[in-house]
Write a protein that holds these residues in place. Structure first.
Motif, mmCIF file in Angstrom:
data_model
loop_
_atom_site.group_PDB
_atom_site.id
_atom_site.type_symbol
_atom_site.label_atom_id
_atom_site.label_comp_id
_atom_site.label_asym_id
_atom_site.label_seq_id
_atom_site.Cartn_x
_atom_site.Cartn_y
_atom_site.Cartn_z
ATOM 1 N N ARG A 1 0.830 -1.207 0.000
ATOM 2 C CA ARG A 1 0.000 0.000 0.000
ATOM 3 C C ARG A 1 0.865 1.258 0.000
ATOM 4 N NH1 ARG A 1 -2.807 -3.397 3.799
ATOM 5 N NH2 ARG A 1 -4.681 -4.260 2.830
ATOM 6 N N ARG A 2 1.991 1.203 0.696
ATOM 7 C CA ARG A 2 2.890 2.355 0.697
ATOM 8 C C ARG A 2 3.488 2.598 -0.685
ATOM 9 N NH1 ARG A 2 3.551 4.333 5.642
ATOM 10 N NH2 ARG A 2 3.107 3.001 7.446
ATOM 11 N N LYS A 3 3.540 1.544 -1.487
ATOM 12 C CA LYS A 3 4.044 1.667 -2.854
ATOM 13 C C LYS A 3 2.901 1.897 -3.851
ATOM 14 C CE LYS A 3 8.129 -1.088 -1.817
ATOM 15 N NZ LYS A 3 8.094 -0.745 -0.399
ATOM 16 N N ARG A 4 1.737 2.274 -3.318
ATOM 17 C CA ARG A 4 0.556 2.644 -4.115
ATOM 18 C C ARG A 4 -0.007 1.466 -4.909
ATOM 19 N NH1 ARG A 4 -0.934 7.710 -2.137
ATOM 20 N NH2 ARG A 4 0.954 8.923 -1.785
ATOM 21 N N LEU A 5 0.171 0.272 -4.376
ATOM 22 C CA LEU A 5 -0.369 -0.926 -5.016
ATOM 23 C C LEU A 5 -1.626 -1.359 -4.276
ATOM 24 C CD1 LEU A 5 3.011 -2.845 -5.340
ATOM 25 C CD2 LEU A 5 1.719 -1.897 -7.249
ATOM 26 N N GLN A 6 -2.670 -1.694 -5.020
ATOM 27 C CA GLN A 6 -3.848 -2.285 -4.389
ATOM 28 C C GLN A 6 -3.505 -3.710 -3.958
ATOM 29 O OE1 GLN A 6 -7.326 -2.262 -6.820
ATOM 30 N NE2 GLN A 6 -7.807 -0.114 -6.401
ATOM 31 N N CYS A 7 -3.973 -4.106 -2.789
ATOM 32 C CA CYS A 7 -3.686 -5.482 -2.383
ATOM 33 C C CYS A 7 -4.792 -6.018 -1.500
ATOM 34 C CB CYS A 7 -2.331 -5.580 -1.683
ATOM 35 S SG CYS A 7 -2.323 -4.951 -0.026
ATOM 36 N N ARG A 8 -4.909 -7.330 -1.519
ATOM 37 C CA ARG A 8 -5.806 -8.058 -0.634
ATOM 38 C C ARG A 8 -4.965 -9.056 0.149
ATOM 39 N NH1 ARG A 8 -8.799 -10.945 -4.965
ATOM 40 N NH2 ARG A 8 -6.970 -10.241 -6.157
ATOM 41 N N VAL A 9 -5.237 -9.164 1.433
ATOM 42 C CA VAL A 9 -4.531 -10.125 2.291
ATOM 43 C C VAL A 9 -5.577 -11.072 2.862
ATOM 44 C CG1 VAL A 9 -3.040 -10.434 4.285
ATOM 45 C CG2 VAL A 9 -2.801 -8.371 2.873
ATOM 46 N N GLN A 10 -5.428 -12.379 2.570
ATOM 47 C CA GLN A 10 -6.447 -13.346 2.993
ATOM 48 C C GLN A 10 -5.806 -14.654 3.435
ATOM 49 O OE1 GLN A 10 -9.314 -12.454 -0.748
ATOM 50 N NE2 GLN A 10 -10.101 -14.046 0.611
ATOM 51 N N ALA A 11 -6.487 -15.349 4.321
ATOM 52 C CA ALA A 11 -6.111 -16.736 4.618
ATOM 53 C C ALA A 11 -6.418 -17.578 3.380
ATOM 54 C CB ALA A 11 -6.885 -17.259 5.819
ATOM 55 N N LEU A 12 -5.588 -18.565 3.125
ATOM 56 C CA LEU A 12 -5.746 -19.365 1.905
ATOM 57 C C LEU A 12 -7.121 -20.014 1.810
ATOM 58 C CD1 LEU A 12 -2.151 -20.672 1.826
ATOM 59 C CD2 LEU A 12 -3.349 -19.988 -0.248
#
Length: 606
Positions: A29-40
């Protein structure tokens, strides 16, 4: 132009892999990238073919097993009918977290990396293998691996020219907003979060059963250094069923004094009521929390304030701190250069989150409530081998539990959260209810009635074997051989009278190893050599070999994972040579063949 999107998937048993995954998410996010963090297992794996970039963070548990929250994914990804071009559109990276003192070091991450290559995935960089045994822990591998990762990722998705990287000391938005309520409604939070199951729905982590504690009995003498409890729960009405070898999961709570101290440090009113709101519209709220919820319940039942904090704790707290001196120290602890000092301050003495907040009081007092769930991980359930059989004790569930307490250089003794909490509960003083549920173990016992079983269970490792022996005796099965080890016969010989009765009835053969027993009942005179279960196995080598080779016996091992499993395996290969006449390589092959046939099974823990 669409904002690049990264998917970060984790398989975590103790929370470390999740913490690392969330750290990667913050850096993205600090690098301006959208991301999702999830359990597998919370991710719909059929969508993996559409993902352009996925980062996998995986722990390895037990004997090379995947964590519980990635087992469904694991089964799917190893389906034989998946085409070899399934993931040809996907760039990926795998970071493993393991412990090199275990034989199957980072087994899950290594196997996943190979499987993703087989399915056509493109590895952005070599697999990272974090190791708990390193002086600086897994961060010694994670830090340089992440530098390489971001070099590759930013080559694919550079930071937009009209934006800049968000500085590390600038707080990102919190994951949740705590909307405080003007009025405090009546909340029976235990009932709300634990007992609203559908008919026929079995208890689970999200909806545990509140079991009544029937008894809480100390089974070591008062003079013994270790407090061990045999605790019984009433599971009437739960629908819970289990067999020998199964595990009970127990959800512990923080003590009233720790909860009060935390609220005092952060200037929180424990009686204030709030409704939790995710900042991202699709993000779920923790199902363990009632709606609405009080600060008291959040702190006592959910926030793991007595755990040793991860590095990320210092990173986030530094962003939130307004006190210059404390902020500088927090930034140092969260930097790559400050890891040795952080280890000496936090990990070596096992300093807790609550104690760290006490050391940084100005920073603690400035924490906005919205950031509590970013800063402090949830309390994780603890696993205990079930020590009883339903055939012997209908509608009851028993555990054999050592109360964890030890000393470091800190004045206050370190305590295990769950064992200390359970030990403090006294059903004789009033009703006590404990949230629990059961999960199947990898340990299974033979169904053939005449198959002998050899069980090696030093200390509380005897718990699953007590359940197995009770079950087998209720079914009329003899051929039960138990090797039990403890320090002294008159201080920590658990269930001695129970074993003696079964010996007299012909249901049990018992071999004991007392490592520090007294000579002639003289407290000042201990035996010259320490005797452990592996020594008794060698002494009874002829019997063990005959049972395994002539009678098809099954061999089981449970207990501390530190050195005992290796010592027992060494004793077995030695007796295979001395009693069976096998060569060294053939003895090792024989042991491997027992493992593959499930005739050698181990349940060990750190």
């Amino acid at each position: 132009m669409l904002t690049p999107s990264i998917l970060i998937l984790f398989g975590s048993q103790t929370g470390t892999a999740q913490d690392v995954a969330e750290r990667i998410g913050r850096e993205a996010r600090r690098k301006r990238l959208q991301c999702r963090v999830q359990a597998l297992d919370s991710y719909d794996v059929v969508n993996l073919i559409n993902e352009p970039l996925v980062i996998f963070v995986c722990a390895t548990t037990g004997q090379g097993d995947p964590p519980d929250n990635m087992k469904n994914f694991w089964k799917f990804i190893f389906r034989r009918n998946l085409p070899p071009t399934s993931l040809c559109q996907m760039n990926y990276a795998v970071l493993g977290l393991g412990d090199s003192s275990y034989a199957k070091f980072n087994f899950v991450a290594k196997k996943l990396h190979r499987r993703l290559l087989q399915l056509g995935g493109n590895a952005l960089l070599p697999i990272g293998l974090g190791d708990d045994q390193h002086d600086l822990g897994p961060d010694a591998v994670i830090d340089p691996w992440l530098l390489d990762l971001w070099g590759k990722v930013l080559g694919l998705y550079p930071v937009p020219s009209d934006l800049s990287v968000i500085p590390a000391d600038t707080p990102l938005p919190s994951k949740f907003i705590l909307n405080f309520q003007d009025e405090t409604p009546e909340i029976s939070s235990e009932e709300q979060h634990s007992e609203n199951r559908s008919p026929g729905e079995l208890p689970s982590e999200h909806k545990p059963f509140l079991a009544s504690m029937v008894s809480n009995q100390r089974v070591t003498t008062e003079s013994h250094f270790q407090d061990v409890r045999l605790i019984e729960f009433d599971i009437t009405g739960s629908g819970i069923s289990f067999t020998a070898g199964d595990i009970v999961m127990i959800q512990p709570q923080n003590s009233a004094s720790d909860t009060q101290q935390f609220c005092h440090l952060l200037n929180l009113d424990p009686n204030r009521c709030f409704v939790l709101q995710p900042r991202e519209p699709d993000a779920p709220c923790p199902v363990q929390l009632p709606h609405p919820c009080t600060i008291q319940h959040l702190v006592s039942h959910y926030l793991d304030i007595t755990r040793v904090p991860h590095r990320s704790f210092f990173e986030i707290l530094a962003c939130l701190s307004h006190h210059q001196m404390e902020r500088e120290k927090l930034l140092e602890f969260s930097s790559a250069q400050g890891q040795e000092e952080l280890y000496n301050y936090c990990n070596r003495p096992r300093r807790t989150i609550l104690e760290v907040l006490g050391d940084f009081p100005h920073s603690a007092a400035s924490i906005p409530p919205d950031y509590l769930l970013d800063l402090i991980p949830p309390i994780r359930p603890r696993a205990y081998s079930i020590a009883s059989s339903l055939l012997a004790h209908p509608l009851r569930l028993q555990i054999l539990m050592a109360v964890v307490q030890y000393q470091t250089r800190l004045r206050k003794p370190r305590q295990g959260l769950c064992s200390s909490w359970l030990a403090s509960l006294d059903p004789r003083k009033g009703p006590v209810r404990v949230p629990l549920w059961v999960r199947n173990s990898t340990m299974t016992f033979p169904s053939e009635p005449n198959t002998p079983v050899i069980m090696v269970g030093p200390g509380t490792g005897v718990a699953p074997f007590r359940a197995a022996i009770q079950e087998r005796v209720a079914q009329g099965q003899t051929g039960n051989y138990l090797f039990f080890g403890c320090r002294q016969k008159d201080k920590d010989f658990y269930c001695e009278s129970e074993w003696q009765e079964l010996i007299q009835r012909g249901f049990l053969t018992l071999v004991t190893a007392f490592s520090r027993d007294q000579v002639n009942n003289n407290a000042a005179s201990l035996q010259e050599e320490k005797i452990y279960v592996q020594h008794r196995l060698r002494e009874h080598g002829a019997l063990v070999w005959e049972l395994l080779d002539q009678h098809g016996a099954y061999f089981y091992l449970a207990g501390n994972a530190k050195s005992m499993p290796a010592s027992v395996s060494e004793a077995l290969t030695s007796l295979f040579q001395s009693e069976g006449g096998l060569s060294g390589p053939d003895a090792a092959t024989y042991l491997t063949s027992l493992e593959r046939a499930m005739r050698f099974q181990a349940e060990t823990w750190a």
